[in-house]
Scaffold this active site. Structure first.
Site, PDB file in Angstrom:
ATOM      1  N   GLY A  12      -9.932  -4.618   7.763  1.00 59.96           N
ATOM      2  CA  GLY A  12     -10.572  -5.926   7.703  1.00 59.96           C
ATOM      3  C   GLY A  12      -9.667  -6.973   7.075  1.00 59.96           C
ATOM      4  N   ILE A  40      -7.849   5.551 -12.132  1.00 57.99           N
ATOM      5  CA  ILE A  40      -7.693   5.877 -10.710  1.00 57.99           C
ATOM      6  C   ILE A  40      -8.751   6.918 -10.330  1.00 57.99           C
ATOM      7  CG2 ILE A  40      -6.160   6.988  -9.033  1.00 57.99           C
ATOM      8  CD1 ILE A  40      -5.280   4.160  -9.782  1.00 57.99           C
ATOM      9  N   ASN A  51      -9.112   8.249  -7.043  1.00 59.58           N
ATOM     10  CA  ASN A  51      -8.562   9.191  -6.072  1.00 59.58           C
ATOM     11  C   ASN A  51      -7.070   8.901  -5.917  1.00 59.58           C
ATOM     12  OD1 ASN A  51      -7.666  10.383  -3.590  1.00 59.58           O
ATOM     13  ND2 ASN A  51      -9.808  10.604  -2.965  1.00 59.58           N
ATOM     14  N   THR A 105      -5.994   8.240  -2.073  1.00 59.59           N
ATOM     15  CA  THR A 105      -6.405   7.003  -1.397  1.00 59.59           C
ATOM     16  C   THR A 105      -5.925   5.783  -2.169  1.00 59.59           C
ATOM     17  OG1 THR A 105      -8.577   7.065  -2.475  1.00 59.59           O
ATOM     18  CG2 THR A 105      -8.403   8.077  -0.301  1.00 59.59           C
ATOM     19  N   GLU A 137      -6.289  -5.519  -3.381  1.00 60.75           N
ATOM     20  CA  GLU A 137      -5.491  -6.710  -3.094  1.00 60.75           C
ATOM     21  C   GLU A 137      -4.253  -6.884  -3.956  1.00 60.75           C
ATOM     22  OE1 GLU A 137      -8.466 -10.075  -1.789  1.00 60.75           O
ATOM     23  OE2 GLU A 137      -9.424  -8.758  -3.230  1.00 60.75           O
TER      24      GLU A 137
HETATM   25 MO1  MOS Z   1     -10.823  -9.836   1.124  1.00 59.63          MO
HETATM   26  S1  MOS Z   1      -9.402 -11.101   1.564  1.00 59.63           S
HETATM   27  O1  MOS Z   1     -11.109  -9.758  -0.397  1.00 59.63           O
HETATM   28  O2  MOS Z   1     -11.742  -9.338   2.299  1.00 59.63           O
END
Ligand code: MOS
Length: 737
Positions: free
Chosen positions: A258, A627, A629, A632, A702
């Protein structure tokens, strides 16, 4: 009893909670379904009578449609209907964003598609063709002929930049600051840099292009769609189509990426649902890659100024960071470009300001680390250039300016381990062994350089509704309408529930990706894991209390207590109180700053004759709380770095400033990094829990893209002596002019 059953039965309501699974590199629970192809994505759901839709896009930027000729399209065998502004049923206006919703970050376009003759951007859908096959729909779409009365359009970001207006702030993330007098301090600083940076528009390019399968049954609607916000999509569709929310079901068990592009509701979704209602059949609309570019907003371009002043010892006396970005005239998300600079370096004088221009283009939207991804390119490149001016190691410059408290307002940090991250990273990368002189390290025809930069992303969480059901057979079902975009969202919540209840991971199943499950916040802003963990922990606590009460204090396993009480199962449910939660969050924010942060170390090789740039080594060290996992988490952090490499070196959406047309809406022309572009990425984390977050968790989706482009630019500067201020760093920019 078999061993497995014994293991399952050992859990008891007296279990204190363990770390048997949390922290381990557990395989994804949906991994098998994905590699075997058993996992069905939004465009892979079959219905008898399924029809297929395709979009017709406007080829002008701003206009009124004077006529639209659909005769040739209708004559194509298999075409069922062609919907235009002349015949399509109108949609209602979209719901208002709640100020308590994370979506306030991201204002959407409220275009009344097909109910208006207005064209707001080049690429806007002006008709939808519905046919028996996708091929017939797509072919017929090419035959629809709109006629336009063109209107003046404002399209050129660079030309409009002087007309930028102050950007609106938002409740949850402050971006600007004024402390002392930064411009005055800059003038008297013994050492200073004053640089102007540009970043181009970017697009998300998720592996799965947007797709919707819509099925109406009277006023009831079922939608299969890969979305980052199931609850918001349901609410949006119910409002726009004027049906009760409880009759709308959104199914989103698999989302093929996404990155912000699937956080909002865009034209394709609405028009698939509209078409299904109009033709009275299930309709699938699978967007082509080009259609995604034309209907889903990407990242804003930016111009930024960063000016830094320092004393001779390398202590900052002034920080100026200003930005201009764009939104669409019809909406969009003002990016918090200077937000990270509020938190990075101590200085007595700081000036941060953001401006925005509105263009007649599709509304831009959130894209991984909106603000920080492009803002850190400028501030972290400028810090590097200041280090050159000072003749100081760029790691040392950062350590000398590492703040004890938040630089602009003196708030405390919930935790901050950037010193430790720099120390560990420098040692593991071999930073001290490099020759600090520019252009001094060579390997045959390759100029070799090393660069470093800081990553930063704010930490936020929202409350989630979660239910946990414990069966007498020892099986646990966690229910939550969370979104799984491939990052392991369901897997980590299963690990957490197993540890909280003291049961085996195999006995826990997580149900997710369905709007009929308890509502969860969207997967955006890196909030999902901690938000849902908060709900899972609370629901597991409640469940253990319920079972203890059921056992009237007598000891025993879950199974024993349920058996004694003659119960088949026990279910605990927690419900979010949004207003109370938000008030608490805003109060906490008045005294505390929390974030994910980290450092990037990068090595590049630049061909001295052709200017070709190859990234040859990468190491990241992240301070991202506990953390859950190890597998991932490492993938998530690596993914952000790969996306950052694209930003740095090859990605750029080209918009024709005369027509507003996107010129490269395909993966052949818009270059995302491929395997050959990505070196081994060495990821370390400090694994220090955040004392203010559920289980000490901090979002990691992010942070790792922030700082990547600067680390590359700084390495290129070291390799070649050339400072590139304009992304992407293509070979023409490093070759001698
Ligand atoms: Mo996002 S850019 O936090 O979907």
């Amino acid at each position: 009893m078999t061993t497995t059953e014994t293991e399952r039965a050992t859990g008891s309501p007296a279990s204190p909670g363990s770390t048997t699974y949390v922290g381990k590199p557990v395989d994804r629970v949906d991994g098998r379904a994905k590699v075997t192809g058993e996992a069905r994505f939004a465009a892979e759901h079959h219905y008898p009578d399924l029809a297929h839709a395709a979009l017709v896009h406007a080829a002008v930027a701003r206009a009124r449609i004077t006529a639209i000729d659909t005769a040739a399209a209708r004559a194509v065998p298999g075409v069922i209907d062609v919907l235009t502004h002349e015949n399509a049923p109108a949609m209602k206006p979209p719901p208002k964003f709640s100020p308590l919703d994370l979506s306030t970050f991201v204002s959407a376009t409220s275009v009344n598609y097909l109910a208006t003759d207005e064209v707001h951007w080049n690429g806007q859908p002006v008709a939808v063709v519905v046919a028996e096959t996708p091929e017939a729909a797509r072919h017929a779409a090419t035959l629809v002929r709109p006629a336009y009365q063109e209107l003046p359009a404002v399209l050129d970001f660079a030309a409009e930049e002087p007309n930028a207006v102050p950007q609106k702030g938002n409740l949850l993330q402050e971006s600007e600051a004024d402390k002392g007098d930064a411009e005055a301090a800059l003038k008297t600083a013994p050492v200073a840099v004053d640089l102007r940076f540009t970043t181009p528009p970017y697009h998300h390019n998720a592996l799965e292009p947007h797709a919707t399968t819509a099925v109406w049954d009277g006023d009831r609607l079922t939608v299969h769609e890969g979305t980052q916000n199931i609850a918001w999509l349901r609410k949006h569709l119910a409002t726009r189509f004027g049906v009760p929310e409880r009759g709308v079901r959104v199914l989103s068990p698999y989302v093929g990426g996404g990155f912000g592009g699937k956080a909002m509701v865009w034209a394709g979704t609405l028009l698939a649902v509209l078409a299904a209602r109009a033709v009275g059949r299930p309709v699938r609309l699978a967007l082509s890659r080009a259609a995604v570019y034309h209907t889903v907003g990407g990242r804003t371009p930016s111009t930024q100024r960063v000016a830094l002043g320092a004393d001779a010892g390398g202590r900052l006396t002034a920080i100026v960071h200003t930005s201009v970005s764009r939104t669409g005239r019809i909406g969009g998300m003002p990016e918090p470009v200077t937000a990270a600079t509020r938190h990075l370096y101590a200085a007595p004088n700081i000036h941060l300001r953001q401006h925005v221009v509105e263009l007649d283009l599709l509304a831009n939207t959130a894209m991984r680390a909106p603000g920080e991804a492009i803002g850190t390119f400028a501030i972290e490149s400028a810090m590097d250039e200041l280090a050159w001016e000072l003749g100081l190691d760029p790691v040392e410059l950062r350590l000398r300016n590492e703040p004890e408290r938040n630089p602009v307002d003196g708030k405390r940090f919930s935790r901050r381990l950037l010193r430790e991250a720099y120390a560990l990273g420098a040692e593991r990368f071999g930073w001290r062994d490099r020759d600090p002189r520019a252009g001094a390290t060579r390997d045959g025809r390759w100029l070799v350089g090393m660069g470093v930069a800081t990553a930063y992303h704010p930490t936020l969480m929202l409350p989630a509704n979660v239910s946990v059901r414990l069966g007498a057979d020892g099986r646990v079902v966690v229910r939550c309408g969370l979104q799984e975009m491939g990052m392991g969202a369901a897997t980590v919540q299963a690990q957490i529930a197993a540890d909280e209840l003291g049961v085996s991971l195999e006995s826990v199943r997580v149900e997710y990706g369905d709007s009929s499950l308890p509502d969860a916040p969207g997967a955006g802003g890196s909030v999902q894991t901690a938000s849902i963990a908060g709900g899972v922990v609370a629901a597991c606590d409640k469940l253990k209390r319920m079972v203890r009460r059921l056992g009237r204090g007598a000891p025993g396993t879950y199974a024993e207590i349920l058996a004694r009480a003659g119960r088949d199962h026990v279910t605990a449910e927690v419900k979010a109180n949004m207003p109370v939660f938000m008030i608490r969050t805003l109060l906490e924010r008045r005294r505390l700053v929390k974030a994910a942060c980290g450092v990037h170390f990068c090595e590049v090789r630049v061909d001295r004759d052709t200017g070709e740039i190859r990234v040859s080594r990468w190491l990241g060290v992240f301070d991202v709380g506990r953390i859950v996992n190890a597998k991932t988490a490492a993938s998530q952090l690596r993914g952000g770095i790969v996306m950052g490499l694209g930003m740095a070196l090859s990605e750029e959406t080209l918009v024709d400033p005369r027509t507003g047309r996107i010129m490269n809406p395909s993966l052949a022309d818009y270059h995302v990094p491929v395997h050959a572009d990505v070196p081994h990425i060495d990821v370390h984390y400090l694994d220090e829990p955040d004392p203010t977050m559920p289980l000490g968790l901090v979002g990691i989706g992010e942070v790792s893209i922030a700082g990547v482009a600067a680390a590359v630019a700084n390495a290129v500067r070291h390799a070649t002596g050339v400072r590139v201020l304009d992304l992407p760093i293509t070979l023409d920019k490093v070759l001698p002019g």
